[in-house]
Design an enzyme around this catalytic site. Structure first.
Site, short mmCIF file in Angstrom:
data_model
loop_
_atom_site.label_atom_id
_atom_site.label_comp_id
_atom_site.label_asym_id
_atom_site.label_seq_id
_atom_site.Cartn_x
_atom_site.Cartn_y
_atom_site.Cartn_z
N ASP F 44 0.80 -1.23 0.00
CA ASP F 44 0.00 0.00 0.00
C ASP F 44 0.84 1.28 0.00
OD1 ASP F 44 -2.76 0.83 -0.12
OD2 ASP F 44 -2.47 1.79 1.81
N ASP F 177 -24.12 32.60 7.16
CA ASP F 177 -23.69 32.86 8.54
C ASP F 177 -22.65 33.97 8.58
OD1 ASP F 177 -21.31 31.77 7.70
OD2 ASP F 177 -21.38 30.04 9.03
N LYS F 200 -25.79 30.97 11.32
CA LYS F 200 -25.79 29.52 11.28
C LYS F 200 -25.17 29.01 12.57
CE LYS F 200 -23.08 27.59 8.22
NZ LYS F 200 -22.62 27.19 6.86
N ARG F 202 -23.72 25.62 14.28
CA ARG F 202 -23.29 24.27 13.93
C ARG F 202 -23.62 23.32 15.07
NH1 ARG F 202 -20.56 21.98 10.03
NH2 ARG F 202 -20.53 24.03 9.03
N ASP F 228 -21.99 31.01 -0.40
CA ASP F 228 -21.22 30.29 0.63
C ASP F 228 -19.87 29.86 0.07
OD1 ASP F 228 -20.80 29.32 3.17
OD2 ASP F 228 -22.62 28.11 3.21
#
Lengths: 336, 336, 336, 336, 336, 336
Positions: F44, F177, F200, F202, F228
């Site tokens: 990986d 916001d 806004k 959260r 936004d």
């Protein structure tokens, strides 16, 4: 575990910006404030000497960046440099008022994000840790490469207001602008009061305009607690208070962490009869002549002493910390 | 190869300590001095904005560390930081008078070797090269990690004295103390005069005592040229001149690179009638009221401009350089 | 508080330049000198192995930069690197004789300020603190970013001379040149003797000329104590002694911290019958064949051991320190 | 695009280890080798001065770490420091033989991975890029933080062998141990010969034992080309050759990049009559008395000059590079 | 001295790669594994919170770089950053499987020596020490500037094999290629068995070819112990085993430190009936479905716990260390 | 001055996050996008190779931190490391979407200010300059020590809206916001429309609540432009739109710079019929299946290309820059 620091493990020194706060912190910790000798050469160079050996000790240097800011900053940098060069184990810059936190972004081409620059200068000069209080924006924390603890005075304000037993039905907390809204919300929640948020628009460094909309939010209340981080010339708080009064508020409590009270600030605040209480702290040394009769200066010495004690005994500083003031904002409402 | 810098490759800015010198350097180079905007926030924080894009340019920032030294230093650090952050290619700190060069050793416990600290702060703030003039001791050069060029004004003094066509038989160069002796010797050799060296003993920052021994060395001469690096309050030069007079000198020329003329300096110098000529430079801006009638201020603009031009065209700066003033001292004698 | 270091907290190792001094320091501190294994690969690469685990310990590595300087320097850098990589807590470079302190300024174009370079290499290699003795100029202290303690052997010399009970009326201390004047003045004051200062002029690395003026200052005295920091080939001390003799001195004591005694030094010193006593230290290992009958080698092991003990117990090193030798020079006079 | 470097953009200097190679590189590039002045103070300190201004130039400093390695290393560090301090634009350390590449791992407790330490010292001293050749292990490349180009002399060896037109049916390339196997495989493929690999077991720095198994692999061949990176005392190649002879090889060509030929190396090599050709390079300066009649010294000046030219004209160095020698090993077989 | 760590001095946290091993280490040390909270924002940003105060503590963060490697690496870097920023005293990155050790050289132009890059990122993120196990090449140790301890699981394998009491007359240890030969030799010596070494040639990342020569070396033996550092897709071990079988081996034990068992590895290993035992460790967490009936997973928790305990009590880690596996190889022979 | 970059001076490479944007930037600049080769080892580990020599070139590496963020970040760090190690002159990290800008403060104990950490990792990996777009908060700019240019897409949105010729009497710009208010105000002013600001709050990473107060501000308007910086799962914009509709808005234009459209975002946006237009950019690559019929994706290739061109020709980037969006907010009002 003892509550007392071993005096022989630590050294405390104060710059010239706020020796009373430094002495207060030491008194809280029952350790002496060590002597520092300051002088200025004829060519205006500063000269500083620490008065006690710091070899292998945890050194705490207390200095607020108050006017003259450049001199106080350089004093601090020199004291850090001395402590590092004299083989201190840890060198803590304790900066109760970090004035340059306001210079936190590039809002015009070719200006300096000076808060970041100062953070780097502190490290270059030998600081290994930083303690400060209520940075203008929580992101400034990220400017420091060193372990940094931005403390809060909110607990002091909460205790003070709770003791007043204000009428919960007609009192509202007012955040003058969005920047302070989250911190104000957290405060409002802890004292069990509703919150109103204004939109302050900065016209210039000394002149701001607060959107009248916040006025509508406080209608019906009698007592407003205006909550802000810093009062410099007082222009912004003046305008908010006048809007409050216009919308029916008859009693105003003004709370701010950093009470600089520069220029016409004292005059402005004393000219509004509705202001019954101005609550601030001693992160900035407030001379006697600026202390209005209705002003209460809470000492942050307990907060810094507590942080230093916790650091010494390796306890978490979580409770003293600001954390971007983000938590628990949910549920706060302005709903009279 | 052209003698002119490509204006589009370079940018010149001046701090507020000595804009006339900065303008003089630019005039010598036929490039404009770019605008810088300074202001101060109500909380005493400095705010600086460079007026022209510096992207990919070689930036030169001229600032002397004259009083208020801390403000001028911080201005300089912020200007360096701005230039670096705005993607300048090279950022040159041009510091005609580096005041902190005097703080070059630890002469007491727990003091700062501040000259080294400042050197590190300049690098942290973004300087990639430093230009300065006549550091108090040549070792200070080693405090800078960056390529640093300490220039000398000696060439200006040599030209000035040669033009005077002084009588070689009755004129002597006097170095007030051993620290300046090597530089004075080099000067004396270039103008073809003998040298006498005093032993200055520093009692405190503002008070010194010069050993009378130097007096005996100048006996028989009429004209003494006292050669020093810096005059601050003038106490030392005052005393040397009085010793000179006591030992029969009737005409004195005082030469110093950095003419700070602080405190009672002007008063002292004007009270000695035997001083016929005070020759200094503009590394420190000298206000009109301090310019005595017998004072000549030579501009170092030509020296800095020449160094910048040579740097730009990648020529050696050897001839402008001080090199610890060590070379060719051999053979210099005081032998009237 | 115990006077003994906890053996389990510290580790002492010695490079190959001066193992006797390292052993002496350890003896003073009652701790063992740990083993170090040195070898050289066939391609001339050095190979070094520390013989004891240093994990979490304060490690002291003692190495003087004596010939072969480059090998001894590289040994030191490798030992620092090993200690750092093996997780030592503190790594102290103890360098009794730091030869490159003499390369402290740029006295010609395109040369190296090697003292600064070496200071940086020590830090890169893992040193966290430096201890050394009597640097050629006090400014070299400022080349180190690390906490650095330049100690002095003056106390040893003072004790030695006091015991001799020299006649205060006819003995004078002589500083061969201005660079050593301040240190000599401090010594003179502590033993209560007057001071004379010469003007040494360096002609080249191996050839110097001392201005005869110092001779006049010693007239009337019988015994001169010539006080210098380092004797390499002895040319300078040779010339001073001859001037002394010419001006009537009949007995000379020579004192120097770093007794390299290279080239013709031993021959020169033994050819002046007036030299009754050569007092030096073991910062440089002096082989038996260079130890003249009139030579006294005082061990600085006590000084370094004391500094290490004070560092361990976090006491001030003030008394052991040189501080640019600036203090208390006032009042020293040459006044027979 | 011109093939010639602009002489005014570059400066070449040589340390004292291998001035002939430095001159050869300059000759290839048609640029002068600038003067460097070396001296040693009486206390064994080195003193170095670069003879030409380097301001704004790309500086190349050529120095192999051959005996005396410590002196040559310190010379190199000082030269880098000078170039950086004198405002060079780029400072290239050109190290044809990097002796400490062999100290690349911690094969005992409390030893130094000196190759990494040296890499860090080079950077501290001012190098901005490094050029070297055939590092003992390809991982050493990762010790350098700076852009570093480990070149290879393989191309020179390939050309040399191709010209010999050896019989492909009875010639085999022999890698004395697994460490060199990949490089040898790449060489073998380029000259179209089969490969045998030995297992060298290092008994100590000067004594190795080669597993006899490699002998079985070469049976049936007549001519063996022993391919190694470095011959120091020659013990290893001696043993391999003897095994070869024991298994029927009648003609041996020895190839190595770094021909140190220390101790009994020359004696050993000259005592094996089957060795018909010793091919090496001038990364290490080989004095006349060590040059055996059957020795061919190929100059790597062309390789370094080519790399410098490509760097100057910003061309890829891919073809000159070693790349861990990993590529294209597939398909190489020992299958007579 | 107590064998137990003071729980209040240390903090242990685990990333999400191998929490069982982290818990095992803590169990060995009788300290709790502290909580860490992981989440992922909707935009895929990681969010990590340490669950306990680390102020002034020695913090150990355990994370193997197993798939998804990038996520696990970033988790580790964030955890280091948190510990540093929260004022931990020491921050140990414990990386049992450091996958990028394989990217240790530049084997093509314009690739990254990613092992070095990661080492630098760990330091930038706040690690002060590193512990890891069996790096792919011993030189990778030199990529770390921090004190780094590459441990070995060899002791576990030795104990396991000794207990089996294998027949010394018909068992041989097989190193699949030269890179692992030294480690295998050391193992062989400790268990008293002969050694055979193969020549693995890497065709690509997933395909290798083992030179058949090793087959001849094992003829006459019945039992082969194939000893390797890592099994990824199992291609290489598969091929070696088939060569063994072809040359008469009837029983095979496979030993490897890092058992990744990716892709077809399990399938490959289970298809060779002669493999009687697969011995590996838990540096990589092995899910239940990959645990074949003949697989033994030895826990390295004891090794890491021992190293941490020794570090805490400042004991040497010598015995746990790999040291490039160089020592004592002498005398090992393949001689059936 | 030509408008075209010299192809031979620059190199452009793209990570795997957004190759189309990288190609678009190159197309704008008329330079080729150079090849980069990506692969993944079986364990990986990532493997990256740049396809063209970068020696002495200005290298631009374009990579957005979109999912999988950790892989894309590591790719970027490796590419920077390669460019630095291959001796590029400048290494520009071009990060159109810098996801971790959201992790810009410590909003809980013991979390990472990851934006600062990543800024430091970029520098450690070799970046010399950074270009990005619309950071979540302007303070994040201060986390970078390197010259950093946060560009804005506002010009694209202004042009787009101006072309629509919306009715100025019934259209209002809505900032969901306070965080976006200043940027929205600047946009509103440039298109000549009034502004409304919501609050806004959260609740968690995926769930927010918008204070209904903004609804009262938009009453009387018909068309709202919701402005936004980023749409992740679309929860916030969903709620704002619903409030708009409730208060009488009949047409909604949604504008956002970073269109991540994760989780239920597309579903949410397509379920509100009043949304007539979704305007976003290609800082994040938007797959075809997420492109709603009413979605317009403006390419920021022109903005980045313009910034790169200006950087190349050393012109000011002022007009492309965000500057904390502070300027000219005065005068913006919501006053229907």
């Amino acid at each position: 575990m003892s509550d007392f620091l071993n005096r022989n493990d630590v050294r405390f020194f104060s710059g010239r910006s706020n020796p009373d706060l430094a002495a207060g912190i030491c008194a809280q910790l029952s350790v002496p404030l060590d002597q520092t000798y300051f002088s200025r050469f004829s060519n205006d160079n500063l000269h500083v000497q620490l008065g006690t050996s710091v070899r292998g000790r945890d050194v705490y240097i207390v200095q607020s960046l108050t006017p003259p800011v450049s001199d106080h900053l350089l004093e601090l940098l020199m004291m850090l440099d001395i402590a590092r060069g004299a083989a201190a184990r840890e060198v803590h810059a304790v900066i109760p008022y970090f004035s340059y936190a306001r210079s936190d972004k590039k809002d015009a081409p070719r200006v300096s994000i000076t808060a970041r620059l100062i953070a780097d200068l502190l490290q270059t000069s030998g600081a290994t840790q930083v303690m400060t209080m209520t940075l203008h924006s929580p992101q400034v924390h990220g400017f420091f490469s060193l372990p940094t603890d931005p403390l809060t005075a909110r607990g002091l304000f909460v205790d003070y207001i709770r003791e007043k037993q204000l009428d919960r039905c007609n009192t509202v907390v007012v955040a003058p602008d969005a920047g302070i809204a989250k911190a104000a919300a957290k405060f409002a929640e802890r004292v069990g009061l509703p919150l109103a948020v204004g939109n302050k628009i900065r016209l210039s460094d000394t002149s701001v305009s607060v959107n009248d909309l916040v006025g509508r939010q406080v209608e019906g209340f009698q007592h407003a607690i205006v909550y802000d981080d810093e009062i410099a010339t007082g222009g912004s708080v003046d305008e908010v208070c006048q809007i409050m009064v216009k919308h029916g508020i008859t009693e105003i409590t003004v709370i701010c962490t950093h009470g600089l009270f520069l220029g016409r600030a004292v005059e402005r605040l004393s000219s509004i009869p509705e202001i019954v209480d101005i609550v601030t702290t001693d992160t900035v040394a407030i001379p006697q002549e600026k202390r209005l009769p209705n002003m209460t200066v809470l000492s942050v010495a307990t907060v810094f002493a507590d942080a230093i004690r916790r650091n010494y005994f390796r306890l978490s500083l979580g409770d003293l910390f600001t954390y971007g003031e983000d938590v628990e904002v949910t549920g706060v409402q302005c709903a009279p």
